[in-house]
Design an enzyme around this catalytic site. Structure first.
Site, PDB file in Angstrom:
ATOM      1  N   SER A   1      35.576 -81.150 -21.317  1.00 51.70           N
ATOM      2  CA  SER A   1      35.067 -81.397 -19.970  1.00 51.70           C
ATOM      3  C   SER A   1      35.365 -82.833 -19.562  1.00 51.70           C
ATOM      4  O   SER A   1      35.422 -83.731 -20.413  1.00 51.70           O
ATOM      5  CB  SER A   1      33.548 -81.182 -19.986  1.00 51.70           C
ATOM      6  OG  SER A   1      32.956 -81.739 -18.839  1.00 51.70           O
TER       7      SER A   1
ATOM      8  N   TYR B   1      24.692 -82.651 -23.716  1.00 50.93           N
ATOM      9  CA  TYR B   1      25.759 -81.692 -23.449  1.00 50.93           C
ATOM     10  C   TYR B   1      27.127 -82.389 -23.571  1.00 50.93           C
ATOM     11  O   TYR B   1      28.027 -81.918 -24.265  1.00 50.93           O
ATOM     12  CB  TYR B   1      25.607 -81.091 -22.037  1.00 50.93           C
ATOM     13  CG  TYR B   1      26.881 -80.472 -21.536  1.00 50.93           C
ATOM     14  CD1 TYR B   1      27.315 -79.256 -22.037  1.00 50.93           C
ATOM     15  CD2 TYR B   1      27.687 -81.130 -20.592  1.00 50.93           C
ATOM     16  CE1 TYR B   1      28.518 -78.698 -21.616  1.00 50.93           C
ATOM     17  CE2 TYR B   1      28.878 -80.586 -20.157  1.00 50.93           C
ATOM     18  CZ  TYR B   1      29.288 -79.369 -20.676  1.00 50.93           C
ATOM     19  OH  TYR B   1      30.486 -78.839 -20.257  1.00 50.93           O
TER      20      TYR B   1
ATOM     21  N   LYS C   1      30.514 -82.059 -26.353  1.00 57.22           N
ATOM     22  CA  LYS C   1      31.935 -81.875 -26.017  1.00 57.22           C
ATOM     23  C   LYS C   1      32.775 -82.960 -26.690  1.00 57.22           C
ATOM     24  O   LYS C   1      33.839 -82.686 -27.250  1.00 57.22           O
ATOM     25  CB  LYS C   1      32.139 -81.888 -24.495  1.00 57.22           C
ATOM     26  CG  LYS C   1      31.570 -80.663 -23.806  1.00 57.22           C
ATOM     27  CD  LYS C   1      32.294 -79.391 -24.249  1.00 57.22           C
ATOM     28  CE  LYS C   1      31.663 -78.121 -23.744  1.00 57.22           C
ATOM     29  NZ  LYS C   1      32.254 -76.899 -24.319  1.00 57.22           N
TER      30      LYS C   1
HETATM   31  C1  UD1 Z   1      28.365 -81.435 -13.825  1.00 59.06           C
HETATM   32  C2  UD1 Z   1      28.350 -81.983 -15.229  1.00 59.06           C
HETATM   33  C3  UD1 Z   1      29.654 -81.697 -15.915  1.00 59.06           C
HETATM   34  C4  UD1 Z   1      29.991 -80.242 -15.846  1.00 59.06           C
HETATM   35  C5  UD1 Z   1      30.023 -79.808 -14.396  1.00 59.06           C
HETATM   36  C6  UD1 Z   1      30.294 -78.326 -14.296  1.00 59.06           C
HETATM   37  C7  UD1 Z   1      26.969 -84.013 -15.089  1.00 59.06           C
HETATM   38  C8  UD1 Z   1      26.906 -85.487 -15.325  1.00 59.06           C
HETATM   39  N1  UD1 Z   1      28.135 -83.413 -15.245  1.00 59.06           N
HETATM   40  O1  UD1 Z   1      29.273 -82.189 -13.075  1.00 59.06           O
HETATM   41  O2  UD1 Z   1      29.555 -82.085 -17.262  1.00 59.06           O
HETATM   42  O3  UD1 Z   1      31.247 -80.025 -16.455  1.00 59.06           O
HETATM   43  O4  UD1 Z   1      28.760 -80.078 -13.815  1.00 59.06           O
HETATM   44  O5  UD1 Z   1      30.734 -78.014 -13.012  1.00 59.06           O
HETATM   45  O6  UD1 Z   1      25.997 -83.396 -14.748  1.00 59.06           O
HETATM   46  N2  UD1 Z   1      25.043 -82.357  -5.785  1.00 59.06           N
HETATM   47  C9  UD1 Z   1      24.157 -82.413  -4.712  1.00 59.06           C
HETATM   48  N3  UD1 Z   1      23.192 -81.449  -4.616  1.00 59.06           N
HETATM   49  C10 UD1 Z   1      23.072 -80.424  -5.519  1.00 59.06           C
HETATM   50  C11 UD1 Z   1      23.986 -80.377  -6.611  1.00 59.06           C
HETATM   51  C12 UD1 Z   1      24.948 -81.362  -6.706  1.00 59.06           C
HETATM   52  O7  UD1 Z   1      24.233 -83.322  -3.883  1.00 59.06           O
HETATM   53  O8  UD1 Z   1      22.175 -79.592  -5.390  1.00 59.06           O
HETATM   54  C13 UD1 Z   1      26.120 -83.366  -5.875  1.00 59.06           C
HETATM   55  C14 UD1 Z   1      26.080 -84.209  -7.119  1.00 59.06           C
HETATM   56  O9  UD1 Z   1      25.277 -85.347  -6.932  1.00 59.06           O
HETATM   57  C15 UD1 Z   1      27.572 -84.540  -7.311  1.00 59.06           C
HETATM   58  C16 UD1 Z   1      28.281 -83.311  -6.753  1.00 59.06           C
HETATM   59  O10 UD1 Z   1      27.342 -82.666  -5.913  1.00 59.06           O
HETATM   60  O11 UD1 Z   1      27.941 -85.647  -6.519  1.00 59.06           O
HETATM   61  C17 UD1 Z   1      28.738 -82.338  -7.822  1.00 59.06           C
HETATM   62  O12 UD1 Z   1      27.641 -82.006  -8.669  1.00 59.06           O
HETATM   63  P1  UD1 Z   1      27.704 -80.821  -9.754  1.00 59.06           P
HETATM   64  O13 UD1 Z   1      28.270 -79.605  -9.123  1.00 59.06           O
HETATM   65  O14 UD1 Z   1      26.364 -80.713 -10.384  1.00 59.06           O
HETATM   66  O15 UD1 Z   1      28.786 -81.308 -10.805  1.00 59.06           O
HETATM   67  P2  UD1 Z   1      28.874 -82.700 -11.648  1.00 59.06           P
HETATM   68  O16 UD1 Z   1      27.588 -83.381 -11.667  1.00 59.06           O
HETATM   69  O17 UD1 Z   1      30.079 -83.429 -11.171  1.00 59.06           O
END
Ligand code: UD1
Length: 340
Positions: A127, A151, A155
């Site tokens: 990842s 997590y 990895k």
């Molecule tokens: C997360 C994991 C990563 C994993 C990936 C799977 C972390 C640090 N990383 O990535 O290890 O491989 O998921 O897809 O958690 N966001 C919102 N509102 C929400 C959900 C997310 O604003 O309800 C924003 C987050 O702040 C971020 C972006 O959307 O900026 C993407 O978030 P998310 O889909 O959870 O992925 P990651 O955090 O990048």
């Protein structure tokens, strides 16, 4: 010559189920193993409807040595793609021992079983989380590695275990595939990401809000150092990701050696961009509130995908609009996921 047989662990999960179809389409025989701890048996009948073949499947926990031995016995397995793992970052901080035990225990068991059966070609689901908070963007494979959650640590430790294994026995060929943010679904709308509880990740949450299942999206911060202040990520269509596994397996089975590759598109999109793209794709509005940052989140994360393009001949071709269109079709056709 018979087609090589590939074993998929965690086979009924999100990325694995799409990879299953891509491998079948590429002419591989596929056998899947899963214990349904985070997926549904219904995936198997969906795969049968989409593909042309009845999926060969064994229900087993890949931490169980004798069960895995039985899968190898009497079969000539050319390579394993090891997807099976717990994957919720937040949960891993609450249940670290469960994450280490499951993610590392399964990896050790898979490798030991492979070794006993003289199968030494493996693709490991890594990842982009192994880059921690990246020092430079876009991220190349030789960037510094660090993790911010149990997590992520599983990895990175998984990669390290495999690198030690290769050092001790160079006849292993290992693909370390570092996924960026997988989204989207099969264009049939029959398989897709199927979170059991409240989604942790952005795309499934957005699609549930568009559907009216959830009232509003919470956007975690708009004061990041990014063009519009919301977090920027490298979203990659799960169908492209699936093709990346086919390309990696071909590379390994052709005897080209081990490879560590980013599977991302190299394009960063902000949360707001994704929300707007989803509204266009669905024709539904996605109301949101800006709330405080989620602990552990970073400003921006996107790949330099050059290595995968040059070495594997692979690129993420589908754009953000296609990712949203396909996610929306899956969500609309399966408002309650596989269960409903
Ligand atoms: C997360 C994991 C990563 C994993 C990936 C799977 C972390 C640090 N990383 O990535 O290890 O491989 O998921 O897809 O958690 N966001 C919102 N509102 C929400 C959900 C997310 O604003 O309800 C924003 C987050 O702040 C971020 C972006 O959307 O900026 C993407 O978030 P998310 O889909 O959870 O992925 P990651 O955090 O990048």
């Amino acid at each position: 010559m018979t087609n090589p047989t590939i074993l998929l662990t965690g086979a009924t999960g999100y990325i694995a189920s799409h990879t299953w179809l891509a491998l079948q389409a590429a002419g591989f025989n596929v056998i899947g193993v899963d214990n349904f701890s985070n997926s549904s048996p219904e995936v198997l009948s969906r795969l049968e409807r989409i593909g042309t073949l009845r999926p060969e499947f064994v229900q087993a926990d890949v931490c169980d040595a004798s069960a895995l031995d039985a899968v190898f016995a009497g079969r000539r397995i050319a390579a394993v793609v090891h997807f099976a793992a717990h994957k919720a970052v937040g949960e891993s901080t609450v249940r670290p021992l469960a994450y280490y035990a499951n993610n590392l225990g399964s990896l050790l068991n898979v490798c030991q079983t492979m070794q006993r059966h003289c199968c030494k070609t493996l693709v490991f689901s890594s990842s982009a989380t192994v880059y921690g908070k990246p020092e430079r963007l876009p991220i190349r494979e030789d960037a510094a590695l660090a993790t911010t959650s149990p997590y992520g640590a599983t990895k990175l430790m998984g990669e390290n275990i495999l690198r030690d294994l290769e050092k001790a026995d160079p006849t292993w060929a290992i693909g370390y595939l570092r996924y960026f943010n997988p989204v989207g679904a099969h264009e049939s709308g029959l398989i897709g990401e199927d979170p059991r509880d409240t989604p942790n990740n952005l795309m499934p949450y957005v699609s549930q809000v568009a559907m009216g299942k959830r009232a509003r999206l919470q956007i975690f911060g708009n004061d990041y150092d990014t063009p519009d202040g919301t977090g920027v990520r490298d979203y990659i269509h799960v169908l492209d990701l699936a093709d990346g596994h086919v390309a990696a397996l071909r590379y390994l089975l052709d005897g080209k050696g081990s490879i560590t590759a980013n599977l991302g598109r190299g394009r960063g999109h902000s949360v707001l961009e994704l929300v707007r793209a989803f509204e266009r794709a669905s024709g539904c509005s996605v109301p949101f509130d800006i709330v405080s940052r989620r602990p552990g989140d970073i400003d921006a994360c996107y790949a330099d995908p050059t290595l995968a393009r040059l070495a594997l001949g692979w690129q993420g071709l589908r754009d953000l609009d296609a990712m949203c269109v396909d996610t929306w079709r899956w969500q609309r056709l399966n408002p309650n996921g596989m269960a409903g």
